[in-house]
Write a protein that holds these residues in place. Structure first.
Motif, PDB file in Angstrom:
ATOM      1  N   LYS A 134       7.308  -8.802   4.188  1.00 49.46           N
ATOM      2  CA  LYS A 134       6.196  -9.473   3.386  1.00 49.46           C
ATOM      3  C   LYS A 134       5.374  -8.426   2.783  1.00 49.46           C
ATOM      4  O   LYS A 134       5.314  -7.190   3.008  1.00 49.46           O
ATOM      5  N   PRO A 135       4.768  -8.715   1.482  1.00 51.87           N
ATOM      6  CA  PRO A 135       4.384  -7.716   0.585  1.00 51.87           C
ATOM      7  C   PRO A 135       2.970  -7.292   1.233  1.00 51.87           C
ATOM      8  O   PRO A 135       2.191  -8.219   1.784  1.00 51.87           O
ATOM      9  N   MET A 136       2.644  -5.920   1.275  1.00 51.28           N
ATOM     10  CA  MET A 136       1.454  -5.533   2.099  1.00 51.28           C
ATOM     11  C   MET A 136       0.225  -5.766   0.930  1.00 51.28           C
ATOM     12  O   MET A 136       0.330  -5.749  -0.284  1.00 51.28           O
ATOM     13  N   PRO A 137      -0.638  -6.127   1.631  1.00 51.76           N
ATOM     14  CA  PRO A 137      -1.959  -6.432   0.965  1.00 51.76           C
ATOM     15  C   PRO A 137      -2.775  -4.962   0.222  1.00 51.76           C
ATOM     16  O   PRO A 137      -2.370  -3.927   0.873  1.00 51.76           O
ATOM     17  N   GLY A 138      -3.176  -5.312  -0.776  1.00 46.70           N
ATOM     18  CA  GLY A 138      -3.590  -3.950  -1.439  1.00 46.70           C
ATOM     19  C   GLY A 138      -3.477  -4.072  -3.152  1.00 46.70           C
ATOM     20  O   GLY A 138      -3.315  -5.007  -3.545  1.00 46.70           O
ATOM     21  N   LYS A 139      -3.943  -2.965  -3.412  1.00 46.38           N
ATOM     22  CA  LYS A 139      -4.008  -2.768  -5.056  1.00 46.38           C
ATOM     23  C   LYS A 139      -2.512  -2.819  -5.597  1.00 46.38           C
ATOM     24  O   LYS A 139      -1.720  -2.079  -5.118  1.00 46.38           O
ATOM     25  N   PRO A 140      -1.937  -3.712  -6.544  1.00 46.44           N
ATOM     26  CA  PRO A 140      -0.813  -3.680  -6.927  1.00 46.44           C
ATOM     27  C   PRO A 140      -0.350  -2.615  -7.751  1.00 46.44           C
ATOM     28  O   PRO A 140      -1.116  -1.594  -8.290  1.00 46.44           O
TER      29      PRO A 140
END
Length: 163
Positions: A134-140
């Motif tokens: 899963k893509p990790m949350p945070g700033k792209p």
């Protein structure tokens, strides 16, 4: 499993009830004690003078102003000096986690041996697969996606001759 057994045998080599590392630090501190001057208030407070510096030792609170006793759990040279002054044994003031009983309690539980993976019985259950990424949350990321027709120059060095 070998390390587990070796650590239990290691305690047989201990000279005293405390670990060799803690005992070595105490012995080093005992040698330094001769150079220090002690002022005692005949209760629990000590003022240890080491050259220009003065350190306060409180045996009830188990504190010293150099803070090594609180950080390590092994009496520092100032505490050893205070204990020596009133005739107490410094090894009794070493924290419990350096003691043989605590060390042996850490290795009390044994890992049971198991057979080789090749010898395991076959199972009719489906194989377990890892979870999906899963893509990790945070700033792209800051790098923008370049179009196919845009040049892709390297960050460092010279650009290729083709461009």
């Amino acid at each position: 499993m070998d390390r587990h057994g070796d650590m239990i045998k290691f305690t047989d080599t201990w000279i005293s009830d405390i670990s060799p590392m803690a005992r070595l630090i105490l012995e080093d501190n005992k040698e330094i004690v001769r150079k220090l001057k002690v002022n005692w208030n005949h209760e629990i407070g000590f003022e240890i003078q080491d050259g220009d510096y003065k350190h306060i030792v409180d045996l009830v609170k188990k504190t010293c102003t150099c803070r090594l006793w609180q950080l390590r759990g092994i009496p520092c040279k100032y505490v050893v000096c205070a204990l020596y002054h009133i005739g107490y044994e410094s090894k009794n003031y070493v924290e419990h986690w350096y003691r043989r009983d605590t060390f042996l309690r850490a290795y009390k539980y044994f890992i049971q041996p198991s057979s080789n993976m090749i010898m395991w019985p076959e199972s009719n259950n489906p194989p377990i697969k890892p979870p999906e990424v899963k893509p990790m949350p945070g700033k792209p990321s800051r790098n923008r996606k370049k179009a196919k027709d845009e040049s892709r120059k390297k960050k460092w060095g010279k650009a290729s001759k083709m461009e």
